[in-house]
Write a protein that holds these residues in place. Structure first.
Motif, short mmCIF file in Angstrom:
data_model
loop_
_atom_site.label_atom_id
_atom_site.label_comp_id
_atom_site.label_asym_id
_atom_site.label_seq_id
_atom_site.Cartn_x
_atom_site.Cartn_y
_atom_site.Cartn_z
N PHE A 14 16.11 -6.80 9.86
CA PHE A 14 16.54 -5.84 8.85
C PHE A 14 15.78 -6.03 7.53
N SER A 15 14.67 -6.75 7.59
CA SER A 15 13.82 -6.91 6.41
C SER A 15 13.27 -5.55 5.99
N THR A 16 12.91 -5.44 4.71
CA THR A 16 12.45 -4.16 4.17
C THR A 16 11.30 -3.57 4.96
N ARG A 17 10.38 -4.40 5.41
CA ARG A 17 9.20 -3.88 6.12
C ARG A 17 9.57 -3.21 7.44
N PHE A 18 10.74 -3.56 8.00
CA PHE A 18 11.16 -2.96 9.26
C PHE A 18 12.03 -1.72 9.06
N ILE A 19 12.61 -1.56 7.88
CA ILE A 19 13.54 -0.44 7.68
C ILE A 19 13.04 0.57 6.66
N ARG A 20 11.86 0.35 6.09
CA ARG A 20 11.32 1.31 5.13
C ARG A 20 11.09 2.66 5.83
N PRO A 21 11.10 3.77 5.06
CA PRO A 21 10.84 5.08 5.66
C PRO A 21 9.52 5.09 6.43
N GLY A 22 9.58 5.55 7.66
CA GLY A 22 8.41 5.59 8.50
C GLY A 22 8.33 4.46 9.50
N GLY A 55 21.35 7.88 2.06
CA GLY A 55 21.24 7.03 3.23
C GLY A 55 21.38 7.73 4.56
N SER A 56 21.20 9.06 4.59
CA SER A 56 21.35 9.79 5.85
C SER A 56 20.03 9.98 6.58
N GLY A 57 18.93 9.45 6.03
CA GLY A 57 17.66 9.50 6.75
C GLY A 57 16.68 10.53 6.24
N LYS A 58 16.91 11.10 5.05
CA LYS A 58 16.01 12.15 4.55
C LYS A 58 14.60 11.61 4.34
N SER A 59 14.47 10.45 3.74
CA SER A 59 13.14 9.88 3.49
C SER A 59 12.44 9.52 4.80
N THR A 60 13.21 9.02 5.77
CA THR A 60 12.65 8.72 7.08
C THR A 60 12.16 9.99 7.76
N LEU A 61 12.91 11.06 7.62
CA LEU A 61 12.50 12.35 8.18
C LEU A 61 11.19 12.81 7.56
N LEU A 62 11.07 12.72 6.24
CA LEU A 62 9.84 13.13 5.58
C LEU A 62 8.64 12.35 6.12
N LEU A 145 16.71 21.59 7.23
CA LEU A 145 17.58 20.76 8.06
C LEU A 145 18.63 20.10 7.18
N ARG A 146 19.81 19.91 7.74
CA ARG A 146 20.86 19.13 7.08
C ARG A 146 20.94 17.77 7.78
N SER A 147 20.66 16.74 7.04
CA SER A 147 20.62 15.39 7.61
C SER A 147 22.01 14.77 7.50
N VAL A 148 22.55 14.39 8.65
CA VAL A 148 23.89 13.81 8.70
C VAL A 148 23.83 12.53 9.52
N ALA A 149 24.31 11.45 8.95
CA ALA A 149 24.36 10.18 9.67
C ALA A 149 25.77 9.94 10.19
N ASP A 150 25.90 9.64 11.46
CA ASP A 150 27.20 9.24 12.01
C ASP A 150 27.04 7.87 12.67
N LEU A 151 28.12 7.38 13.23
CA LEU A 151 28.10 6.02 13.79
C LEU A 151 27.11 5.92 14.96
N ARG A 152 26.96 6.98 15.73
CA ARG A 152 26.01 6.95 16.84
C ARG A 152 24.59 6.77 16.34
N VAL A 153 24.26 7.47 15.26
CA VAL A 153 22.93 7.33 14.67
C VAL A 153 22.74 5.91 14.15
N ALA A 154 23.77 5.40 13.46
CA ALA A 154 23.68 4.04 12.91
C ALA A 154 23.48 3.01 14.01
N VAL A 185 23.52 4.76 5.87
CA VAL A 185 22.84 3.89 6.83
C VAL A 185 21.95 2.88 6.13
N ARG A 186 21.29 3.30 5.07
CA ARG A 186 20.41 2.38 4.34
C ARG A 186 21.20 1.20 3.78
N GLU A 187 22.35 1.47 3.15
CA GLU A 187 23.18 0.39 2.62
C GLU A 187 23.74 -0.48 3.75
#
Length: 211
Positions: A14-22, A55-62, A145-154, A185-187
């Motif tokens: 869960f280090s930053t390099r593994f969870i950063r957008p992209g 924290g719903s994944g918008k930056s990851t989507l971009l 798109l509307r980005s929604v995070a739920d437990l399944r996504v997490a 999800v990010r937090e």
């Protein structure tokens, strides 16, 4: 080397390099793909918004859209705004020109002042650039798109990050941290970093005692 010893030496998943957008692929809903969204953005004449909470994944989507946009002939140039940043970088248009961009992406658009919003829209229209923004609420663009995070996504994100055989974090732990982060999800991932470190230190202490 045992699995426990390997865990002690491996970096925290869960280090930053593994969870950063992209770093983690975006999980698209309803079998959509990045190419589908690019096609939709084309139909919207390259102006759109991605709406979703923190924290719903918008930056990851971009990050997932950048390569498909390039292949579609609309290379994007992204401005990532931090909390409280109400102005665009002073030389943002020059930077976009140097990047040969034809689509400007503003991540965190709702933070901008009314004047900065007007300025970026006017500048993009004047130069023929597309404009894609992310925001928490409606920002006055067609919705891509509307980005929604739920437990399944997490849970899916955690499963992608944990190495095979790592049993330090089960579904109950993910659910508890997801609830504590109120769906961010990010937090949740930041909290799981601390949880994994505590588990690793505890495993190391138990190994030393057993010697």
């Amino acid at each position: 080397m045992s699995h426990r010893d390997e865990m002690l030496w491996c970096p925290n998943p869960f280090s930053t390099r593994f969870i950063r957008p992209g770093a983690i692929p975006y999980r698209f809903p309803s079998r959509q793909t990045a190419e589908d969204l690019v096609a939709k953005l084309t139909a919207l004449r390259w102006r759109g918004q991605i709406i979703g909470p923190h924290g719903s994944g918008k930056s990851t989507l971009l990050a997932s859209l950048l390569e498909p946009l390039r292949r579609a002939g609309r290379p994007g140039w992204m401005i990532c705004l931090h909390d409280g940043q109400r102005r665009l970088p002073r030389d943002w248009t020059a930077q976009a020109v140097r990047a040969a961009a034809s689509l400007v992406i503003v991540d965190g658009y709702e933070q901008l002042s009314a004047w900065s919003r007007y300025w970026v829209k006017w500048s993009c229209r004047r130069r023929g650039w597309g404009l894609l923004v992310t925001a928490h609420d409606e920002a006055g663009f067609p919705t891509l798109l509307r980005s929604v995070a739920d437990l399944r996504v997490a849970q899916d994100v955690v499963d992608r990050l944990l190495p095979a055989g790592d049993d330090s974090i089960d579904e109950a732990i993910v659910a508890a941290h997801f609830a504590a982060a109120r769906g961010n999800v990010r937090e949740m991932l930041f909290a799981l970093y601390d949880h994994h470190e505590r588990h690793r230190r505890g495993a190391g202490a138990r190994r030393d005692i057993a010697r």
